[in-house]
Enzyme design. Sequence first.
Site, short mmCIF file in Angstrom:
data_model
loop_
_atom_site.label_atom_id
_atom_site.label_comp_id
_atom_site.label_asym_id
_atom_site.label_seq_id
_atom_site.Cartn_x
_atom_site.Cartn_y
_atom_site.Cartn_z
N SER A 81 -0.28 -26.96 -18.59
CA SER A 81 -0.46 -25.64 -18.00
C SER A 81 0.48 -25.45 -16.81
O SER A 81 0.84 -26.41 -16.13
CB SER A 81 -1.91 -25.45 -17.51
N CYS A 82 0.85 -24.20 -16.61
CA CYS A 82 1.45 -23.78 -15.35
C CYS A 82 0.91 -22.38 -15.09
O CYS A 82 -0.15 -22.02 -15.62
CB CYS A 82 2.97 -23.83 -15.41
N LYS A 83 1.58 -21.61 -14.32
CA LYS A 83 1.05 -20.29 -13.97
C LYS A 83 0.85 -19.42 -15.21
O LYS A 83 -0.19 -18.79 -15.38
CB LYS A 83 1.99 -19.60 -12.98
#
Length: 954
Positions: A857-859
Amino acid sequence: MEDGTRHLGLCVVDMKELSASPEGLSAAGVTLTTNVRQLEFSLACNDLVAPGRDGKPNALVQVAVIDPQKQHLVFHACTEIVEANKDPLFLTGVTFPSEYPDSPETIVKLTVCDARSKSQESSSFLGSATFSVGDLLRAKDEQLTLSLRSSDGVCAAGTVVVSRLKMEEMEEENIDHIATNTTLQKCPLVCESGHHSCIDREDSPQTGPVFKNPTCKVYRFQTMDSKWMFVREQMEECTLSFSIPKQLLLLYIQEDKSRVHDLQELGELSPHWDNLRKEVMTQYGGVISSYQETLAEMDNITGCSFKPSCCKAQKPLEFIPINLHTQRMRVTCPKKADAFYDIVTVGAPAAHFQGFKCGGLQRLLSRYESDKKSFSAAYQCIYYSPEHTAKAQEVLSTMGLLQPLITGSADQLLLAAHEHSSSGMRDALKSLSDKTEQFVHTLKDELVKSALLALHAARPGYVTKSQKQPLEQSHRQVNQGSEQNQNPVQGLPGHSPATPVTESPVVCNNVEGSAEEAGPAALKHQDSIPHHKEFDEEEWDRVWASVAKCLNCVIAMVDKLQEGGNSKQEPAPELQLADVITSHNPGDWKEQLCPLVSRLKDCVMEVVEKAKRAMTFVLLQEAACSTPQGFLLQQRRDVVFSQALAALACGFVMKLYAGLRDKNFLRQLHLVGLVAQFESLLSTYSEEIGMLEDMEVGISDLQKVVFTITEAKTDKLSELQPSVWGRRDHFTVEVPLPQVIFQTLPEEMKEGKPLRVYPVLFNVGINEQQTIAERFGDISLQERINQRNFELLEAYYKTLSEKVPLECLPCFQTRTNIKELLETLGQNVVTKKRKNVEILWTAGTICRRLNGIRFTSCKSAKDRTSMSVTLEQCALLRDEHQLSKDSFVQALDCMRSRLTQGDGGQWEDLEAGATTENKPASRHFYPIALLLVSSHLLVVWLILSLVFLLAKYQ
């Protein structure tokens, strides 16, 4: 059903296998079709002609399909760029879904263009060629050599070679036969069999019925032993992106409505408490109305199965995870078994609509708990610690679960007695005894008695009686009670046993009372439960103990009936209903048991009503002293948890279907459970701190989720969709399997044993904002998260090693011991090192070794996520499949190409004009990728970029 079958069409089998086990294939979610086999081919060009640069173009091939009905171009795929080469051999191939192209007459157009330079956004047309699917299938060795037609119509632009080979031929090929400069070359790009599609071998794992719209890319890379490995990436959307949040919203609405009903059932309260109750009910009504509107708007959305990042801040979609996709990499090497690597990509579970101005959940909850005591004083409520609130919710949930089970077991006992079935009575009595003992054990908690006392003090009559007594006498009586250790709250979490109770209960109920009447005791009442001498504290003990006595009488009567009517054996002496036993005909078992069973049911009902009111009163005070901040926090927590659960359910289903034939995996699943490792790339700077705080709480809340496997009623796609039920303190996700597959599971899983998942989160920021945070900010949040979750991962491994032999875990080429990897991870977690991505790599390796579920995950699950996934995939190819060092960067370039299958819908036909401003070249993320090596290179990159921009615009 047809649409669902098309979405499920991940496995296309040859008609030869249809006669072998058609029912089994259908039950497993396999689509049977006789259409044209899936088309996958490789591309290479020879003798390309381009102006400038010594006639060596930066070549790439754009692939489009001409719709035979509508007669217009549909862009489909694009290869990578091969720089400065007249005879390019493209590592990225072309693959078509099994249902498209749908006929041999379908025309494929290949457009070769010159990207000029990777830094430029223009490209020039070199030549084009067309062929039909039937031409390729009928060609010798399924290979075509086509002349490229230049823009002026002269066939002098070179040639393009289209090759389609089967799996069997790939194993006979050697790298020596595929030289880059060979005119008629065989390019066995794809490990594609004539019988199967994206998951084409009989022993290939499935992805499951909740995935749709597969997008495939295929590559070939050179190995260290001069062979070719073939790699297929398959990315899919997941229907759970919407279905899980919708089900959760319904459960949230149902639970809040139940809370409102329970508050109404509390009965008459003093004016002060009645006003608080009305205020809380109004707040619940607002939440219910908001959730109903959100659910209605979600129901109006059709045809979409994921939320793009551009919609992350939209309120109607705030419960939906961002960019939730699954990705499976399949690796095929000559004379070796295929390997599969799965990963789930999703945007960080966070409340983007509510924003992060005041931080995320972790910070907000911590601040809320510290301020709750002052809130309780302002609202004249009793302060309950988070442990008390959680216990009250647990008691309510347990009672709601056990009461119908007790009633059902009692009815089964009467039915068995009516049939004079001794074995049936034994089984029903055993079930009744077990459930009743659990019920009684739950109600032994001192919190129930304390809450009953507090509820008694909130009645209007209690105020009237207490006001007759002098305030000093009330203080003296309560203090004397605390000295005699009669306060049931003493010793519970959140209360100090050494703290005396010095509050006046009059203040709680006297809404007209002033501070002058109560004196300084007015602000002390919230720290403990009020007592009153006129309330019989032993009444509750007698009530719940009567349940056990009734059960003993039922057991005694069953024993007597099974002994053949021995009149000398006396039943349990504690209950007066023993006289009823001898007043009926000894031959009628049901008539003799019925009064005792009825009395047991009545006692259980009475206990449930009292305990339910008491626990509802606890939750009332919790809600009253947290208005409105507590409700806003709960809504934020609901949003974050919904996104996290949708991602977890997606990963669990994918992992389950992939391991259905692995007995060791199934054994691990029901004995211990699976670890779910979330890899986060968020920075600890600006608003991403709030996202990380949200994500930490959301992942932690997944610990209250269990999975169960059920047997689907039919094999229809709608019957194979997971469902969720439960309350906020405990959710169960039911995953139905086709009947044929369900019968092969271990008995424990078929009996509905809860399957646990152990979520862990590791975060390392890698972008430029993290550089600022490490130099000038605070990264303690990241350090605390990594340290805490390392301990959870270590505890899981300890439990796993105790219950499951380590030989049952997957085997890898790299023989590093899991214990050594844990030690390395532990050292990296405590090491002060900037952008220590070794934490993520080691944690991901451990997760795969432990048969776990991988999330990244990231933003928004775009740039940083794709960087991490592609780097991990190439590392797996290098470590597990001997990818050559020279091919490592080429593999990264191919996988990080901006244009993938199905992209470029806005592309124009380059043959219509010499150039286009659309950028067909691969987009590379080298500046960000260099951050994985050293953050100091960021400064150099920023300076050079600034100099370049200044020079360009001057």
